[in-house]
Scaffold this active site. Structure first.
Site, mmCIF file in Angstrom:
data_model
loop_
_atom_site.group_PDB
_atom_site.id
_atom_site.type_symbol
_atom_site.label_atom_id
_atom_site.label_comp_id
_atom_site.label_asym_id
_atom_site.label_seq_id
_atom_site.Cartn_x
_atom_site.Cartn_y
_atom_site.Cartn_z
ATOM 1 N N LYS A 22 -43.087 27.906 -20.335
ATOM 2 C CA LYS A 22 -42.784 27.932 -18.900
ATOM 3 C C LYS A 22 -42.261 26.569 -18.432
ATOM 4 O O LYS A 22 -41.243 26.483 -17.749
ATOM 5 C CB LYS A 22 -44.061 28.281 -18.125
ATOM 6 N N ASN A 23 -42.970 25.506 -18.817
ATOM 7 C CA ASN A 23 -42.624 24.193 -18.277
ATOM 8 C C ASN A 23 -41.368 23.594 -18.901
ATOM 9 O O ASN A 23 -40.885 22.561 -18.449
ATOM 10 C CB ASN A 23 -43.801 23.227 -18.439
ATOM 11 N N CYS A 117 -49.700 25.218 -7.276
ATOM 12 C CA CYS A 117 -51.124 25.367 -7.544
ATOM 13 C C CYS A 117 -51.943 24.390 -6.706
ATOM 14 O O CYS A 117 -51.500 23.272 -6.437
ATOM 15 C CB CYS A 117 -51.403 25.061 -9.015
ATOM 16 N N ARG A 122 -49.901 16.439 -4.855
ATOM 17 C CA ARG A 122 -48.881 16.273 -5.886
ATOM 18 C C ARG A 122 -47.599 15.768 -5.224
ATOM 19 O O ARG A 122 -46.691 16.527 -4.935
ATOM 20 C CB ARG A 122 -48.643 17.593 -6.614
ATOM 21 N N PRO A 123 -47.505 14.463 -5.008
ATOM 22 C CA PRO A 123 -46.346 13.918 -4.309
ATOM 23 C C PRO A 123 -45.083 13.949 -5.166
ATOM 24 O O PRO A 123 -45.159 14.159 -6.382
ATOM 25 C CB PRO A 123 -46.763 12.477 -4.028
ATOM 26 N N ILE A 124 -43.916 13.728 -4.519
ATOM 27 C CA ILE A 124 -42.673 13.598 -5.297
ATOM 28 C C ILE A 124 -42.001 12.246 -5.002
ATOM 29 O O ILE A 124 -40.790 12.105 -5.093
ATOM 30 C CB ILE A 124 -41.681 14.775 -5.056
ATOM 31 N N ASP A 125 -42.834 11.275 -4.650
ATOM 32 C CA ASP A 125 -42.284 9.964 -4.301
ATOM 33 C C ASP A 125 -41.481 9.328 -5.441
ATOM 34 O O ASP A 125 -40.460 8.669 -5.197
ATOM 35 C CB ASP A 125 -43.413 9.016 -3.846
ATOM 36 N N LEU A 126 -41.920 9.542 -6.684
ATOM 37 C CA LEU A 126 -41.204 8.916 -7.807
ATOM 38 C C LEU A 126 -39.821 9.549 -8.004
ATOM 39 O O LEU A 126 -38.864 8.865 -8.361
ATOM 40 C CB LEU A 126 -42.027 9.027 -9.096
ATOM 41 N N ASP A 311 -53.241 20.364 -18.549
ATOM 42 C CA ASP A 311 -53.099 21.824 -18.444
ATOM 43 C C ASP A 311 -54.013 22.578 -19.419
ATOM 44 O O ASP A 311 -54.055 23.803 -19.403
ATOM 45 C CB ASP A 311 -51.637 22.239 -18.692
ATOM 46 N N ARG A 403 -48.615 33.572 -13.349
ATOM 47 C CA ARG A 403 -47.577 32.545 -13.167
ATOM 48 C C ARG A 403 -47.247 31.894 -14.512
ATOM 49 O O ARG A 403 -46.149 31.371 -14.687
ATOM 50 C CB ARG A 403 -48.064 31.465 -12.204
HETATM 51 C C1 UD1 Z 1 -45.834 19.014 -14.915
HETATM 52 C C2 UD1 Z 1 -46.204 20.406 -15.312
HETATM 53 C C3 UD1 Z 1 -47.670 20.672 -15.018
HETATM 54 C C4 UD1 Z 1 -48.555 19.590 -15.664
HETATM 55 C C5 UD1 Z 1 -48.070 18.207 -15.288
HETATM 56 C C6 UD1 Z 1 -48.788 17.094 -16.030
HETATM 57 C C7 UD1 Z 1 -44.117 21.585 -15.007
HETATM 58 C C8 UD1 Z 1 -43.339 22.596 -14.263
HETATM 59 N N1 UD1 Z 1 -45.382 21.340 -14.601
HETATM 60 O O1 UD1 Z 1 -46.042 18.938 -13.496
HETATM 61 O O2 UD1 Z 1 -48.018 21.956 -15.509
HETATM 62 O O3 UD1 Z 1 -49.878 19.746 -15.209
HETATM 63 O O4 UD1 Z 1 -46.665 18.073 -15.595
HETATM 64 O O5 UD1 Z 1 -48.691 17.270 -17.404
HETATM 65 O O6 UD1 Z 1 -43.640 21.023 -15.976
HETATM 66 N N2 UD1 Z 1 -47.008 11.880 -9.366
HETATM 67 C C9 UD1 Z 1 -46.820 10.989 -8.353
HETATM 68 N N3 UD1 Z 1 -45.581 10.912 -7.767
HETATM 69 C C10 UD1 Z 1 -44.544 11.702 -8.159
HETATM 70 C C11 UD1 Z 1 -44.747 12.611 -9.214
HETATM 71 C C12 UD1 Z 1 -45.998 12.678 -9.801
HETATM 72 O O7 UD1 Z 1 -47.740 10.264 -7.964
HETATM 73 O O8 UD1 Z 1 -43.444 11.580 -7.607
HETATM 74 C C13 UD1 Z 1 -48.344 11.967 -10.017
HETATM 75 C C14 UD1 Z 1 -49.011 13.327 -9.784
HETATM 76 O O9 UD1 Z 1 -49.691 13.362 -8.553
HETATM 77 C C15 UD1 Z 1 -49.931 13.429 -10.968
HETATM 78 C C16 UD1 Z 1 -49.146 12.727 -12.074
HETATM 79 O O10 UD1 Z 1 -48.171 11.930 -11.425
HETATM 80 O O11 UD1 Z 1 -51.113 12.710 -10.740
HETATM 81 C C17 UD1 Z 1 -48.479 13.663 -13.054
HETATM 82 O O12 UD1 Z 1 -47.623 14.523 -12.376
HETATM 83 P P1 UD1 Z 1 -46.263 15.056 -13.033
HETATM 84 O O13 UD1 Z 1 -46.188 14.577 -14.444
HETATM 85 O O14 UD1 Z 1 -45.147 14.723 -12.124
HETATM 86 O O15 UD1 Z 1 -46.499 16.595 -13.016
HETATM 87 P P2 UD1 Z 1 -45.452 17.728 -12.666
HETATM 88 O O16 UD1 Z 1 -44.106 17.378 -13.173
HETATM 89 O O17 UD1 Z 1 -45.603 18.098 -11.241
#
Ligand code: UD1
Length: 425
Positions: A22-23, A117, A122-126, A311, A403
């Site tokens: 899936k991922n 979920c 789960r921010p997207i700041d990065l 996961d 899912r």
């Molecule tokens: C992906 C996976 C998810 C898995 C996760 C970690 C997919 C579709 N989903 O989620 O199943 O649990 O990797 O292996 O591939 N973070 C920030 N800022 C950001 C982005 C992330 O602080 O902009 C933090 C998150 O809050 C979290 C950590 O980084 O603590 C890891 O998140 P990330 O690796 O981005 O997970 P996803 O890509 O959302």
């Protein structure tokens, strides 16, 4: 069909085949947006709710998507709608993966802040910081991200955390940027390599090296491409754990052993018995689980790949509920990922959450109960516990589980488990 009845106590037997990841499929599907007027064919795509959501999202933007069996074709028009519909993005956080390709290729994107979920903030700041460094203008207005750019410029970007989604979004954006982008401290999950292979198929030079530094040479145009989704390591490990927890004798087919080293190492430490077969004579890699009695208690910390995957944390905790002693499982990625512990305790487990650590005192037996899944992997953990419990367990909110797990009921039944799905009125 949103409740699963599990009558526990049967040691599983037989063979189960791993679905496509899936991922890996989700970011690759989003990457098709780079292909103005071209096509992408993707094989081994799992049949899952999240894949349907991404399909709907791409269709809403104008992409023509067709599916035949596990193969999907994406026919991308010259122009697409750059606005992601709110209900779809709220449903699935991975919708944010359209941001990079849209801004890079079409110069703009409007995205509601993503949902998904309920496993914590789960921010997207990065993702946004990287795009800004490449020259995008990003504004937040009324809960929406508005991003725009003329043509992104290749840059050296350092990620404060090796985020999987940010790495993927920036790789896709960099593919159409001017010049080379070097992303440092990237995620190293196998799904990243699958996306890199797709970008290479489109004609982009991508160097992943596996060292946490990715170089992407931006191009001015792309070509149609075809790729295969890698096997789903989390699904494979969930079935391996089902075998271990029921004292079963099962073989999980189509696994890439180096993708699941962390689980295998911890299972070995806990005294589980299994063997890994390398691919030969047309057969694929597989992992065979053998009966081995009680697990020994262990300590685990979740980490980005190659560390132990977050996961798999809930499923592993479920397995340790019946270990012969006290285990410690530390969650370092998502703070709200222990929602299922209270549900397992209703089944007789003894789990105490102390900060970001689950302290699991092994018990001799679990008893069936009605429990509720609060997210995808929590649901998987409850099903595993149900398989290892005495009596009947009812797992509610199965929509979360679907899912990420294709036909989990049918796959478990094929292994001899007594499970049935029921609609809740
Ligand atoms: C992906 C996976 C998810 C898995 C996760 C970690 C997919 C579709 N989903 O989620 O199943 O649990 O990797 O292996 O591939 N973070 C920030 N800022 C950001 C982005 C992330 O602080 O902009 C933090 C998150 O809050 C979290 C950590 O980084 O603590 C890891 O998140 P990330 O690796 O981005 O997970 P996803 O890509 O959302």
């Amino acid at each position: 069909m949103n409740k699963m009845l599990v009558r526990g106590g049967t040691p599983l037997k037989g063979r189960v085949r791993t679905q496509g990841a899936k991922n890996a499929a989700l970011p690759i599907m989003a990457s098709c947006l780079l292909l103005k007027g071209q096509k992408m064919v993707l094989d081994n795509v799992p049949d899952l709710q999240d894949i349907d959501t991404m399909t709907e999202l791409l269709r809403s933007m104008g992409v023509v998507v067709a599916r035949e069996g596990d193969s999907m074709e994406f026919d991308v028009p010259e122009d697409v709608s750059c606005e992601a519909p709110e209900p779809l993005v709220r449903k699935m956080r991975a919708s944010s993966l359209v941001l990079g390709p849209l801004v890079a290729r079409y110069g703009r994107a409007i995205l509601p802040m993503p949902g998904g979920c309920s496993i914590g903030s789960r921010p997207i700041d990065l993702h946004l910081k990287g795009l800004i460094q490449m020259g995008a203008k990003v504004e937040m207005r009324g809960g929406f991200v508005h991003a725009s750019a003329d043509r992104l410029r290749g840059r050296r970007i350092y990620l404060d955390f090796p985020s999987v989604g940010a790495t993927e979004n920036l790789m896709m954006a960099a593919a159409f940027a001017m010049g080379e982008t070097i992303i440092e401290n990237t995620a190293r999950e196998p799904e990243i390599d699958n996306l890199a292979a797709v970008l290479r198929g489109m004609g982009v030079k991508v160097d992943t090296e596996g060292t946490g530094c990715i170089r992407v040479g931006g191009v001015d145009g792309f070509r149609s491409c075809k790729e295969r989704v890698i096997p789903d390591r989390i699904e494979a490990c969930t079935y391996i754990l089902a075998g271990v927890m029921t004292g079963g004798e099962i073989t999980v087919e189509d696994v890439v052993p180096e993708h699941i080293d962390a689980l295998l190492a911890k299972l070995e430490e806990a005294g589980a018995s299994f063997s890994v077969s390398a691919a030969k004579n047309g057969a694929e890699n597989s992992v065979a689980v053998h009966p081995a009695g009680k697990l020994r208690p262990i300590s685990i910390k979740t980490m980005p790949f190659p560390g132990f995957p977050t996961d798999l944390q809930p499923q592993m905790v479920a397995a340790l509920t019946k270990a012969g002693g006290v285990s410690f499982v530390e969650e370092n990625l998502f703070q709200a990922r222990f929602s299922y512990a209270a549900e397992l305790n209703r089944m007789g487990a003894d789990i105490d959450i102390k900060g970001n650590t689950a302290v699991i005192k092994g018990v001799d037996r679990l008893d069936g109960a009605t429990v509720s899944a609060a997210d995808l992997r929590a649901g998987a953990a409850l099903i595993l516990a149900g398989l290892a419990a005495e009596g009947v367990t009812r797992v509610e909110n199965m929509e979360y589980v679907f899912r990420g797990y294709d036909a989990i009921d049918a796959k478990l039944r094929a292994l001899g488990a007594d499970v049935v799905l029921e609609a809740v009125e």
